[in-house]
Design a protein around this motif. Sequence first.
Motif: not given
Length: 301
Positions: A53-60, A74-79, A86-96
């Motif tokens: 679940n992606i939290v793109a930002g916190v303003k409403c 707000e989540p920073g750009k580096n975060e 992390d998402i890309l790395r997980n996509s390479r795991l067995k059973g993805y």
Amino acid sequence: MKIIPIQKAYQAKFRRQARIKQLLYHAGGHCAHIGKLSPGCYGCFVPDDFERNIVAGVKCNLRCAYCYLKIPREPGKNEQLVLMRDILRNSRLKGYNPTRMSFSGGGEPLLYLGQVAAFMKLFKGIEKKTGKKPWYYLYTNGVLASESALIKLQQMGLDEIRFHLGASNFSEAVYKNLQKAVKYFKAVSVETPAWPPHRKKLFAMLKRINDIGVKHLNLGEVEVTAYNYDNIAKVLPEAEIYQCFAMHLYDNGLVYDLIEEVIKKKYVYSVLDCNCFTKSIQRSPAKRASYQEVSGLCAVY
């Protein structure tokens, strides 16, 4: 407000459920519903180490009386870059094999279309490499769901959009945006809490969303936290609350009153009682159901 024992709340729920013979139960009774649910709900009940679940930002752009979140930074750009890696790395795991990817969080996702687009580009790239397609969906209060925004979301590859109608107090402008959305997505849903002050508007909503072509209605319980307790107490000083996984506002059977009306009028969308049972199974992996326990739970698109 008055704190009641969880047993009292559960017993009241069970009595209301027993009066509705058409209710279906999955996940050991944690999931009570009528009709087949959105594919996005599947991951609430079945283990999935790859869903996000992606939290793109916190303003409403709205401020709900029952909003349970303290506005964080707000989540920073580096975060966000770290999360993407992390998402890309997980996509390479067995059973993805993720069942769903969603966009919600502390803010209004349509204020952050650029971030949503960046994550969807990443997801679609992973999908192309792995051949594994999750269900993509996004939550919105609907105020910014203009035709142009809806088209952009469709082009990104979103399967479903979920409208929180209560956030705008069921505004006519948001109903119009809801109607537009039906043209662009495999499924359009309404996910809004069973907030007792909205009772009349919730009942008025049922026919309207059926006529519009909404596929799924998820009725949540209001969570009570340190950040919304005072607001709720001002509106509902005699309300009852109880501790489940979190503190919840007891709705005095409102969800099941609405479900009975849907059955009586033969409306065609599904309805999920997205209550503390659902939340507890989401947040406690040990309670999650097996694939066999949720067979046939969700619609196929």
